[in-house]
Design a protein around this motif. Structure first.
Motif, short mmCIF file in Angstrom:
data_model
loop_
_atom_site.label_atom_id
_atom_site.label_comp_id
_atom_site.label_asym_id
_atom_site.label_seq_id
_atom_site.Cartn_x
_atom_site.Cartn_y
_atom_site.Cartn_z
N ILE A 12 -4.41 -21.00 -3.55
CA ILE A 12 -3.93 -22.18 -4.24
C ILE A 12 -3.22 -21.71 -5.51
O ILE A 12 -3.80 -21.03 -6.36
CB ILE A 12 -5.08 -23.14 -4.61
CG1 ILE A 12 -5.81 -23.57 -3.34
CG2 ILE A 12 -4.56 -24.34 -5.37
CD1 ILE A 12 -4.91 -24.27 -2.33
N THR B 8 -1.16 -22.35 -8.98
CA THR B 8 -0.99 -23.37 -10.01
C THR B 8 -0.28 -22.85 -11.25
O THR B 8 -0.03 -23.60 -12.17
CB THR B 8 -2.34 -23.94 -10.43
OG1 THR B 8 -3.18 -22.88 -10.92
CG2 THR B 8 -3.03 -24.64 -9.26
N THR C 119 5.78 -25.44 -6.90
CA THR C 119 4.89 -26.60 -6.85
C THR C 119 5.45 -27.65 -7.80
O THR C 119 6.40 -27.38 -8.55
CB THR C 119 3.46 -26.20 -7.27
OG1 THR C 119 3.50 -25.73 -8.62
CG2 THR C 119 2.89 -25.12 -6.35
N ASN D 66 -4.84 -30.82 -4.43
CA ASN D 66 -4.58 -29.55 -5.10
C ASN D 66 -3.46 -29.59 -6.11
O ASN D 66 -3.46 -28.82 -7.08
CB ASN D 66 -4.26 -28.48 -4.04
CG ASN D 66 -5.46 -28.10 -3.21
OD1 ASN D 66 -6.31 -27.33 -3.63
ND2 ASN D 66 -5.55 -28.68 -2.00
N TYR D 67 -2.47 -30.49 -5.93
CA TYR D 67 -1.28 -30.43 -6.78
C TYR D 67 -0.86 -31.76 -7.40
O TYR D 67 0.03 -31.78 -8.24
CB TYR D 67 -0.10 -29.87 -5.97
CG TYR D 67 -0.32 -28.46 -5.51
CD1 TYR D 67 -0.38 -27.42 -6.44
CD2 TYR D 67 -0.52 -28.15 -4.18
CE1 TYR D 67 -0.60 -26.11 -6.04
CE2 TYR D 67 -0.75 -26.86 -3.76
CZ TYR D 67 -0.79 -25.83 -4.70
OH TYR D 67 -1.02 -24.54 -4.29
N PHE E 76 -1.34 -24.65 4.07
CA PHE E 76 -0.18 -24.59 3.19
C PHE E 76 0.83 -23.59 3.72
O PHE E 76 0.49 -22.48 4.13
CB PHE E 76 -0.60 -24.20 1.76
CG PHE E 76 -1.29 -25.32 1.02
CD1 PHE E 76 -0.57 -26.43 0.60
CD2 PHE E 76 -2.65 -25.27 0.77
CE1 PHE E 76 -1.18 -27.48 -0.06
CE2 PHE E 76 -3.29 -26.31 0.10
CZ PHE E 76 -2.55 -27.42 -0.32
#
Length: 638
Positions: free
Chosen positions: A214, A216, A226, A269-270, A546
Motif C-alpha cells: 500500500i 501513500t 495515487t 486505502n486511498y 491493486f
C-alpha cells in the motif's frame, strides 16, 4: 462552420419548373477509398431489385454553429456563459421546409410518383423505395453486391453523385458507401462504432501487473500514482460547497463495468470519504454494471475512471455513471448522445444502424425496451476514456457526431475524451496506408476520434519523471512508459480559430521533420490534444487486487474532476458552468494556467512521433492543469 469540416459554397438555386427537370451539374457526394477487410466484390446488383432509399437532410443554420458556440464560450464575448436550452437548439437546427421541398421536387422530376415519397415525422429523413435502376440513375452510381468471408452479403456502392442544387440540402444517403457490419458473430472487428466497450476495442488502459504494498508517500509518485500525488501535482486543494447544483458524469460502455467491491477496496486505502458510497448509475439502452465477465479487460477501465474521478471530487459530490448499451448489441457514442439530447436522435437523419446499436434489439435476446432518446440529463462535465481511429468512420459520420458536441457546448457541457495511447499511430498501433486502409505495417500517422473534433477537449498523457518528486517545479514529461500520448493532426477536420495562434507557433518554431505524405502538414487541420494530465503508474483496485495502470484513460477523468471543482466554485459564486472550454484555455487571458510540458515524444508508425516543446505541442497540448490559476481565472469571468 459545420464541425469546421468544410466551407459552405453559396449556390444559386434554379427555379423549379413544372414542365421540365431542374438541371445542375452532378458532384461526388461520398466516396469510399477501400473495401473493408474481409469483404470482396461479388457482382452487380440486379437492376429490378428494390432499395429502401433513405435521404438524410441537412439541418438549418448548421454552417453557423461555430459562431453560435464561440458567442457563449469565448471569454471576450459579451454573451460568455449564456448557454442555450435544449429547446432553443432543436428549433435552431431543424431541417428547413426548403430542403424538404427541394429534394422532394427533385425526386418527382426524375419520375418518382409523389405518393411513393415519405417525409419522416421528424422531418430529418426523406424515404422512398426505388429499384436499383432508379437509384443508379438518380445518383449516377452503380450498386454492387459484396460478400464477407463469413458468407454474408451486403449491397453498397463505391461512390455516389448528387446534383449541385440538391447536395446542399442532403447530408448522406443510405444505402450507399457504408457497410452493414451486423455480422452474425457480433464481435467482428468490422463493427468499430458500437463495439467500443468490447475488450481490446478502441482506447483501453494498460496494466504493468499487480502490486502488493500500500503506497501513500508523495516521495514515491514517480513509481506509484495515487490521489494524493495528483492533488500535489495540480494544486487541487479544494472542498466542494455547491454539490447540489453541480454534476460530473463518467461514461462506460457495456461490457466494461466497475465492481463496487473494488471501489470500496480503493476507498479504504486511498479515499476514506468514499466508504459506503457508489456512483449514481443511469442505465442507457439496457446498460448495467455486469458481473458475468470479470478481469482487467472488463473491469480495468471502469474501476480506474470511477476510483479517481470520485476521489478527486470527494465524497461530497455525486458522480453519475452513464452505463451504456446491453450485453448483446453494445452501444456507440451516438447511442449515448441520443440519450442525453433528444434532438440528436433524428439530427441529420438519425443514427446509422450499420454502425450504431439499434433498440429494441432487432435480433432478439438483447434489450427489448425502446431506444433511450432524450431521457437523460447531461452532466456539466462528461468524461469518456474511449475512442476510435478517425479512419474507422466516414467523414459524414464523424461530422454529424462532431456537430452534437458543439450543441452540448452550447448547452454548457464540457466534453472530454482521451486522445489515444499509441502516439501518432491509431489504436492497436495501426497506421494508415496510402489507399486509406489501416495496418500494423502502415507508415502514415493515424489520428483518433472524437479527439480530433474541434468541439471536444482532447486529453493526452504525462508521467512523473523517473526519480523526480511532485514538489519540483517541473516534475512531469510526456508519458513514455507502456503507452505514448496520442496526438497529431486531423485528416477530417479543419483547424478551429481558437487554436490557430498556438498551433501556428508550434509549426513555425518546431516544424516536424517528416515528409508531408505521412502526416497532415497543411497547417490547416485540427490539432490535438488540447491538454494533458498524468497517465502512468496509477494504483487501481481491480478484481480484488491493486494493479499499476497506464493510459490517457487515466488523464480524462482526472481532468474532468478538476473542471468539476472549478464549476463548483463558479456555481457557489452564482455563476454558470464553464461549458466548452477550448476558446477560453487557448486565449491570452489563460496564459500560464497550464503547466507546460517540454520533454518527451509520442512515437508510432516507425517514427519518433512529435516532440513535447515550449507552448502547445501535439503530444501534451497546452500542458497539465494548474488548479489554483484556472480557478482564479475562471472566477474572474462572468
Amino acid at each position: 462552420m459545420r464541425c469546421s469540416l468544410t466551407a459552405l459554397v453559396a449556390l444559386s438555386l434554379a427555379v423549379v419548373s413544372l414542365a421540365e427537370p431542374t438541371l445542375s451539374p452532378y458532384n461526388v457526394h461520398e466516396k469510399r477509398s477501400a473495401i473493408p477487410i474481409g469483404w470482396s466484390h461479388t457482382r452487380r446488383h440486379e437492376s429490378a431489385a428494390t432499395l429502401p432509399l433513405r435521404i438524410a437532410l441537412k439541418q438549418s443554420n448548421i454552417e453557423s454553429i461555430d459562431e453560435y458556440l464561440y458567442d457563449v464560450s469565448h471569454p471576450e464575448s459579451a454573451n460568455y456563459g449564456k448557454h442555450w436550452t435544449a429547446g432553443e437548439i432543436s428549433r435552431k437546427f431543424s431541417p428547413s421546409e426548403e430542403s424538404i421541398s427541394t429534394v422532394r421536387d427533385w425526386l418527382v422530376e426524375n419520375g418518382l410518383a409523389s405518393e411513393r415519397i415519405r417525409v419522416s415525422s421528424t422531418k430529418g429523413w426523406i424515404n422512398v423505395d426505388v429499384t436499383v435502376e432508379e437509384a443508379e440513375r438518380l445518383m449516377n452510381t452503380e450498386y454492387n453486391v459484396y460478400t464477407h468471408v463469413s458468407g454474408q452479403e451486403h449491397v453498397a456502392c463505391e461512390a455516389y453523385h448528387l446534383p449541385e442544387h440538391i447536395s446542399t440540402h442532403v447530408d448522406f444517403v443510405l444505402p450507399s458507401i457504408n457497410f452493414d457490419a451486423k455480422l452474425k458473430g457480433r464481435s467482428s472487428q468490422l463493427e468499430p462504432a458500437r463495439a467500443i466497450g468490447q475488450p481490446g476495442v478502441g482506447i483501453t488502459p494498460k496494466t504493468a501487473g499487480t502490486i502488493s504494498q500500500i503506497v501513500t508517500e508523495l516521495e514515491q509518485c514517480d513509481e506509484y500514482i495515487t490521489p494524493v500525488c495528483l492533488r500535489a501535482l495540480y494544486g487541487l486543494a479544494y472542498e466542494p460547497v455547491a454539490t447540489e447544483k453541480n454534476s460530473f458524469g463518467i461514461v462506460e460502455y457495456t461490457p466494461q463495468a466497475y465492481l463496487q467491491s473494488d471501489l470500496q477496496m480503493f476507498a479504504m486505502n486511498y479515499s476514506t470519504d468514499l466508504l459506503g458510497l457508489e456512483p449514481i448509475m443511469v442505465s442507457i439502452d439496457g446498460g448495467y454494471a455486469q458481473t458475468e465477465y470479470q478481469g482487467f479487460e472488463y473491469n480495468g477501465e471502469s474501476d480506474l475512471d470511477l476510483q479517481y474521478g470520485m476521489s478527486l471530487v470527494t465524497g461530497k459530490q455525486n458522480v453519475t455513471l452513464y452505463q451504456t448499451g446491453d450485453m448483446v448489441e453494445g452501444a456507440s457514442f451516438n447511442n449515448f448522445l441520443d440519450a442525453i439530447d433528444g434532438s440528436y436522435c433524428t439530427f441529420e437523419g438519425g443514427d446509422d444502424y450499420t454502425q450504431d446499436a439499434q433498440y429494441p434489439d432487432p435480433y432478439g435476446g438483447g434489450y427489448e425496451g425502446p431506444e433511450d432518446c432524450g431521457t437523460v440529463t447531461p452532466a456539466y462535465v462528461i468524461s469518456t476514456s474511449y475512442g476510435y481511429n478517425e479512419a474507422d468512420l466516414t467523414p459524414f459520420y464523424t461530422a454529424r457526431q462532431c456537430a452534437e458536441y458543439a450543441k452540448l457546448g452550447l448547452m454548457g457541457v464540457t466534453v472530454l475524451y482521451s486522445s489515444g495511447d499509441d502516439g501518432v499511430a491509431g489504436n492497436g498501433n495501426y497506421c494508415l496506408n496510402p489507399d486509406g486502409t489501416q495496418s500494423s505495417t502502415g507508415m502514415i500517422f493515424n489520428p483518433s476520434f472524437p479527439g480530433t473534433c474541434p468541439y471536444v477537449t482532447s486529453v493526452g498523457a504525462t508521467m512523473v519523471k523517473p526519480n523526480a518528486t511532485v514538489t519540483q517545479a517541473q516534475p512531469e514529461m510526456a508519458c513514455m512508459e507502456v503507452i505514448y500520448s496520442g496526438g497529431g493532426f486531423s485528416n477530417y477536420f479543419a483547424m478551429p480559430s481558437y487554436q490557430k495562434t498556438a498551433v501556428d507557433y508550434y509549426l513555425q518554431n518546431y516544424p516536424p521533420n517528416y515528409p508531408p505524405n505521412i502526416w497532415n502538414s497543411t497547417g490547416m487541420s485540427r490539432a490535438f490534444p488540447d491538454i494533458s494530465a498524468n497517465g502512468a503508474n496509477y494504483v487501481v483496485a481491480v478484481d480484488g487486487q491493486f494493479e499499476l495502470v497506464y493510459g490517457t484513460s487515466c488523464s480524462s477523468p482526472v481532468s474532468g474532476a478538476i473542471f468539476t471543482m472549478i464549476n463548483d466554485a463558479r456555481l457557489a459564486a452564482g455563476k454558470g458552468p464553464i461549458g466548452f472550454i477550448n476558446p477560453t484555455i487557448y486565449s491570452a487571458g489563460f496564459a500560464g494556467a497550464f503547466n507546460d510540458i517540454t520533454e518527451g515524444s509520442n512515437p508510432g508508425c516507425g517514427t519518433e512521433g512529435y516532440n513535447a516543446t515550449a507552448g502547445w505541442d501535439p503530444v501534451t497540448g497546452l500542458g497539465t492543469p494548474n488548479f489554483p490559476k484556472l480557478l482564479e481565472y475562471w472566477l474572474a469571468l462572468p
